[in-house]
Design an enzyme around this catalytic site. Structure first.
Site, mmCIF file in Angstrom:
data_model
loop_
_atom_site.group_PDB
_atom_site.id
_atom_site.type_symbol
_atom_site.label_atom_id
_atom_site.label_comp_id
_atom_site.label_asym_id
_atom_site.label_seq_id
_atom_site.Cartn_x
_atom_site.Cartn_y
_atom_site.Cartn_z
ATOM 1 N N PRO A 116 61.063 60.337 -9.874
ATOM 2 C CA PRO A 116 60.268 60.213 -8.396
ATOM 3 C C PRO A 116 60.337 61.385 -7.376
ATOM 4 O O PRO A 116 59.396 61.745 -6.759
ATOM 5 C CB PRO A 116 60.583 58.967 -8.094
ATOM 6 C CG PRO A 116 61.333 58.196 -9.131
ATOM 7 C CD PRO A 116 61.914 59.357 -9.802
ATOM 8 N N TYR A 117 61.694 61.672 -7.393
ATOM 9 C CA TYR A 117 61.821 62.897 -6.292
ATOM 10 C C TYR A 117 61.379 64.102 -6.848
ATOM 11 O O TYR A 117 60.718 64.875 -5.992
ATOM 12 C CB TYR A 117 63.339 63.287 -6.348
ATOM 13 C CG TYR A 117 63.990 64.423 -5.280
ATOM 14 C CD1 TYR A 117 63.728 64.201 -4.057
ATOM 15 C CD2 TYR A 117 64.244 65.601 -5.751
ATOM 16 C CE1 TYR A 117 64.287 65.051 -3.328
ATOM 17 C CE2 TYR A 117 64.479 66.567 -4.987
ATOM 18 C CZ TYR A 117 64.390 66.564 -3.633
ATOM 19 O OH TYR A 117 64.844 67.445 -2.727
ATOM 20 N N ILE A 118 61.287 64.533 -8.262
ATOM 21 C CA ILE A 118 60.657 65.835 -8.690
ATOM 22 C C ILE A 118 59.144 65.673 -8.299
ATOM 23 O O ILE A 118 58.403 66.551 -7.941
ATOM 24 C CB ILE A 118 60.961 65.763 -9.965
ATOM 25 C CG1 ILE A 118 62.589 66.124 -10.325
ATOM 26 C CG2 ILE A 118 60.171 66.969 -10.564
ATOM 27 C CD1 ILE A 118 62.990 67.337 -9.768
ATOM 28 N N SER A 167 57.605 63.795 -6.202
ATOM 29 C CA SER A 167 57.222 63.842 -5.098
ATOM 30 C C SER A 167 57.181 65.187 -4.317
ATOM 31 O O SER A 167 56.335 65.695 -3.569
ATOM 32 C CB SER A 167 58.109 63.100 -4.133
ATOM 33 O OG SER A 167 59.477 63.600 -3.819
#
Length: 253
Positions: free
Chosen positions: A156-158, A160
């Site tokens: 999810p961080y990647i 985003s």
């Protein structure tokens, strides 16, 4: 103050209560900007504004949550009301997340990361661009090397941070002829609350990441802030839609 990169400019900084955001507030003020600091933690904002004023800077703060369109618009309106205009913005507010295999990731983690890192930047861009249409300006979004490469167990961080890159490039293309430049910085591992917590919960992670970085170290937040200050300045008027890695050479590997 001596004339600096941002002398005479009014600049908004989100996520300004700690880490890269707080460093940016200090660096921008040292470079001559009047700064409006935006975050959710009032006590930290108030203390930082007092510090900056003691050093001769013009500084104000607004407590706001960038995941709210209304809050983001209110922050920009406050900057224009306080300083008369908005010349620059550093959309820095963001969150990290636990390192978890994608198939085990829960919805709450995904939603929190995407809401802050993507919707927050989108909300700020809408309000900032509207305020800059008449006179132009410069915006810098804080992405990450995670917006340029893949890092395992952080899907999810990647996602985003890749989205921040997309928003940056789309806005840069759309508003180039209105005199609005939109760029991004892509920090490598940088000392902050997020990374300190991340490293504490994942022993050996900092050493592993640093071993993959040609300079072999973790960046200080002021180093990222300095790059953002340059992108916001008039020193690079033909630069827009660029994602600038500030990563000690990490993405070269």
């Amino acid at each position: 103050m001596d004339k600096g990169l941002l002398t005479g400019k009014a600049v908004l900084v989100t996520g300004a209560s700690s880490g890269i955001g707080a460093a940016a507030a200090r660096v921008f003020a040292q470079e001559g900007a009047a700064v409006l600091l935006v975050a959710r933690r009032q006590e930290r904002l108030a203390a930082l504004v007092d510090e900056l004023r003691t050093e001769g800077a013009r500084a104000e703060y607004v407590v706001a949550d960038v995941t709210s369109r209304e809050d983001a618009a209110m922050a920009v309106k406050s900057a224009v009301g306080t300083f008369g205009r908005l010349d620059g913005a550093f959309n820095n507010a963001g969150v990290g997340g636990d390192r978890t295999p994608l198939h085990q990731m829960d919805n709450e983690t995904y939603d929190t990361i995407m809401d802050t890192n993507v919707r927050g930047v989108f909300n700020c861009l809408r309000a900032e661009i509207a305020a800059m249409l008449e006179h132009g300006g410069a915006i810098v979004n804080n992405s990450s090397v995670g917006g340029l490469v893949a890092i395992p167990t952080a899907a999810p961080y990647i996602a985003s941070k890749h989205a921040v890159v997309g928003l940056t490039r789309a806005a840069a293309d759309e508003y180039a002829q209105q005199g609005i430049r939109v760029n991004a910085v892509a920090p490598g591992t940088t000392r902050s609350e997020i990374t300190t917590d991340w490293f504490a919960r994942n022993p050996g992670l900092e050493d592993m990441v640093n071993s993959m970085t040609p300079q072999g170290r973790t960046a200080e937040p002021e180093e990222i802030a300095a790059a953002a200050a340059w992108l916001l300045s008039d020193r690079c008027p033909f630069l827009t839609g660029t994602v600038l890695p500030v990563d000690g050479g990490f993405v070269n590997q």
